[in-house]
Every structure is written in C-alpha cells, then in structure tokens.
Design an enzyme around this catalytic site. Structure first.
Site, short mmCIF file in Angstrom:
data_model
loop_
_atom_site.label_atom_id
_atom_site.label_comp_id
_atom_site.label_asym_id
_atom_site.label_seq_id
_atom_site.Cartn_x
_atom_site.Cartn_y
_atom_site.Cartn_z
N ASP A 253 2.51 8.63 -86.24
CA ASP A 253 1.16 8.46 -85.72
C ASP A 253 0.95 7.11 -85.07
OD1 ASP A 253 1.50 7.43 -88.30
OD2 ASP A 253 -0.61 7.59 -88.81
N GLU B 150 0.61 8.21 -91.42
CA GLU B 150 0.96 7.05 -92.24
C GLU B 150 -0.12 5.99 -92.16
OE1 GLU B 150 1.98 3.17 -93.24
OE2 GLU B 150 1.94 3.72 -91.11
N GLU B 151 -0.70 5.82 -90.98
CA GLU B 151 -1.70 4.76 -90.80
C GLU B 151 -2.95 4.97 -91.66
OE1 GLU B 151 -0.99 2.14 -89.48
OE2 GLU B 151 0.48 2.45 -87.87
#
Length: 427
Positions: free
Chosen positions: A99, A162-163
């Site tokens: 991402d 992930e962010e």
C-alpha cells in the site's frame, strides 16, 4: 582416528558445506534488473491507498503465475499468497507490503506519482513499498529459476494495508496459516532513510515498537465566554489531561523502558464548545508497559474530568494499534552471518531500535521466529554530505522521499535471496 585427522575431517565437511552454498553476488541478478526497473516505475506511478490495492495485487499475480508458483489472491482483502514447493525442508515466509500513503509527491522524479483518489486525495509510495514489491518479485523470479540450490517450501506473501496496521491481522484471520503452509521462519526487509545504499541494518530483539492510536473525547458544558462560571470548560480539562499524561512517562515509568505519549491532535470546536477531542500516539516495547500506560491514560483522563465536575466521563477509544516487532535473536544472528559473507562485514551494521511501528510482528505466532532487516536507501554521497553538514535528509513518509533505486534494489534482492538460501539449504 588421530586428533589431526579428526580436525581435518571436520574442516573438510565445513568447507564442503560452504562451497555447496557459496555467497550470493550482486552480479547473479544482473539479467533481472532491466525488467525490474520498468516494474518499479510502474508501481511508483500507480500507487494505491491502504485497503484499495486491487490493481497492485493483480500486477503481482501476473508476475508470479508464469514462474510456477501456486498463487492465491484476495487473502485478507487484496493480499496475495504464492507458494513454491521444492522438496523436503523448512517452510519460509517472505513478506512484502503493497500500500501507499495519502501524500502529494514532490520528488521531481520524471515518473513521479500524479495519482489522486476520486475524492481528490493525493497518493504516493512515500515509504518504499514500491521498491519492496520490486525486490520481492526479483527474489521470487531468482528462487524459481534456481531450485537446485535450495529445498523446502517458499511462501511469498504480498500484504495490503500495512500503513494502517490492518493487513497482517486480516491475512491471518483469512487463514494464512491454515489454508497455506505454516512457516518455520518469517523474514522481511524494509528500506531505510538513515542508511546509505549498499548497507543492511539489523536489530536483535525489540526492533520496532507497539503502536496505539487513541482518541479521547472530553465532555463539558458550553456557554458564554464572559460567564465562565456558567460553563464546564472542556478545553481546560483537555489541557490538564495533556499535562497529566506527561507524568505517565516522566514519573510513573522506568526510564529504561522506552515510552512515547504524543498528543498530536486537539479539536475544540468554536467559541466555548461542549466537547474537545484529543488524538494520541502511544509507543512502547514491552507488553506489560503497554498495558500499564494505556490504563494510565484512561485513569488520568477520567480523574481530570471528575476534578472539573464534567457532566460525564471522557470517552477513551483505541482506533488502531499493532504489537512490537521482536527480531528473534538466534535467527537474526544466523542471518547476519550469511549476509556478512554475501555483502561483506562492513556492509552489515547493527542499528538501535526505533519507536516506529510495523504489523510484520503478527506473523510471529505460536513461537515462529521472525526477522526484519533494513536496507539502506540513501545515495552514499548525499548520506556522507548530510553526516558532515548535519543536514536533514527526506524521511520515510515525506513528500520528498525517494530511494536511490538501483543500488537499493540490488542490495534488497541480494539480501532476500541470501536469507532464503541460508534457511533453505539443500541437505
């Protein structure tokens, strides 16, 4: 057998094992780079935000399928799992993240992202996930073409979100360790803005922190600013909470246990509001410290509100969080040895822990050892100049961040392949 003969026999066995798995050289990947550079440019120009990585996932699938992997998409959202079985041996998981961030790119690169969402939000790979994916594809390609050099089952996972630290938990909840081979080891790399390209950093033990984002809503009673006695001012309560929170770190915590409590947002409406919202970022390492600090935050907020006679207790809500990345010391030491042989002693350096966070930590379930390494992403000349002048270089998540692509990619692939060959040595 004489002692001398025994020693020679042992040395012969060790040398034979070493020659069967010689250090990987960066030249081993030269033929991959032209195609990988095109892939990197494509990823960089077409970033997608967390939970929206549909086209990115499709590109990864199209790269993996011709290589002979068993590829499954749609795992935990837009996650991709690719499995390559190659005889008896350990199951090893290699993760990339996919991402991007809501950042407007200002790098000036000829292939800079101009992507905006339908709502007008700019999107940029400001954390190097485009480079991670490119290296991951390069590693997958090399491993598929050199099966004679390793044995076991390789599990390549491309993780979304992930962010916002949601992707790992989503993939695990969707059967990552039941629908697919459960790993014996989990490894990953991340580019680093504080290392020159060509170097790899490692941190045994706690490497990245627990992270908790907390919203505190303070309730009061609005009224005329000239008649404060008729109000219960939530702004004053919020200010006292902010001051009180600092003592959780300075007076209620062992200084040897790192803790960060940052109030990064405060929203107080207009004139004399009825409520105020505080946005907190909390970082810790140890589980028991994390629990104590989170309990302390709620205790301080409620106590200050009660002291002021607030109409109701504050609402304390954790909006997102992840657990600390703990690099298994034994696994880390083993991989550091192989990386030193491949990259050279001076190019593999120990780094202090960081208070930033990553959800790679969730793959270390049921005692599965994991290790994340940092790959230098800064042009060595610029890094040396900055070290000498004290200038601040663009950091990860900055609109100006761009890795020194070619050397960083080379080191990333060399590191990943070296780690996999170390863990999946042919018996």
């Amino acid at each position: 057998m004489h002692l001398r003969d025994l020693v020679l026999a042992v040395l012969f066995i060790k040398l034979a094992a070493f020659s069967a798995n010689p250090p990987v050289s960066s030249t081993d990947f030269d033929q991959l780079y032209p195609n990988l550079e095109k892939l990197y440019v494509d990823f960089h120009q077409t970033p997608e935000l967390s939970l929206h990585e549909q086209k990115t996932a499709a590109k990864l699938v199209s790269e993996l399928k011709p290589l002979g992997y068993e590829v499954t998409s749609g795992v935990g959202g837009y996650g991709v799992v690719a499995v390559l079985r190659n005889g008896n041996g350990p199951n090893v998981l290699l993760r990339t993240d996919t991402d991007a961030l809501p950042v407007e790119e200002k790098t000036g690169l000829p292939f800079a992202s101009k992507v905006r969402t339908a709502e007008g939000t700019p999107v940029m790979h400001a954390c190097g996930h485009d480079l991670h994916m490119t290296a991951w594809i390069g590693t997958a390609t090399w491993m598929a073409a050199h099966r004679q050099q390793w044995s076991g089952t390789l599990i390549m996972i491309a993780q979304p979100a992930e962010e916002v630290v949601k992707g790992a938990k989503a993939m695990l909840a969707d059967g990552l360790y039941t629908r697919f081979p459960k790993p014996n080891f989990a490894v990953a790399i991340h580019d680093a803005d504080n290392l020159p390209a060509g170097k790899v950093g490692y941190t045994p033990g706690y490497a990245l922190a627990n992270s908790d984002s907390i919203d505190i809503t303070v309730f009061g009673k609005g009224g005329h600013g000239a008649q404060p006695q008729m109000t219960i001012d939530p702004i004053v309560i919020a200010a006292r909470i902010i001051s009180g929170l600092q003592t959780l770190v300075s007076r209620q915590n062992n200084p040897l246990d790192p803790v960060v409590v940052t109030v990064g947002q405060i929203h107080g409406g207009t004139k004399t509001p009825d409520q105020v919202m505080l946005g907190l970022s909390v970082r810790t390492y140890k589980k028991e410290v994390r629990e104590r600090i989170l309990q302390g935050i709620e205790r301080v907020a409620k106590a200050e509100a009660e002291l002021a006679g607030a109409p109701r207790a504050p609402e304390v809500k954790t909006t997102e969080g992840t657990i600390a990345v703990y690099n298994d010391p034994k696994l880390t030491e083993r991989l550091v040895g192989s990386l030193r042989r491949s990259l050279g002693d001076s190019n593999v350096v120990e780094m202090p822990p960081k208070m930033v966070s990553e959800d790679f930590s969730y793959y270390a379930q049921d005692g599965i050892p994991e290790a994340m390494f940092h790959v230098g992403a800064v042009n060595p000349d610029k890094f040396a100049e900055a070290q000498q002048s004290g200038a601040q270089l663009p950091s990860l998540h900055s609109a100006l961040f761009a890795p020194d692509f070619q050397p960083t990619l080379r080191t990333a692939i060399q590191s990943e392949v070296t780690e996999l060959l170390e863990l999946m040595q042919k018996k």
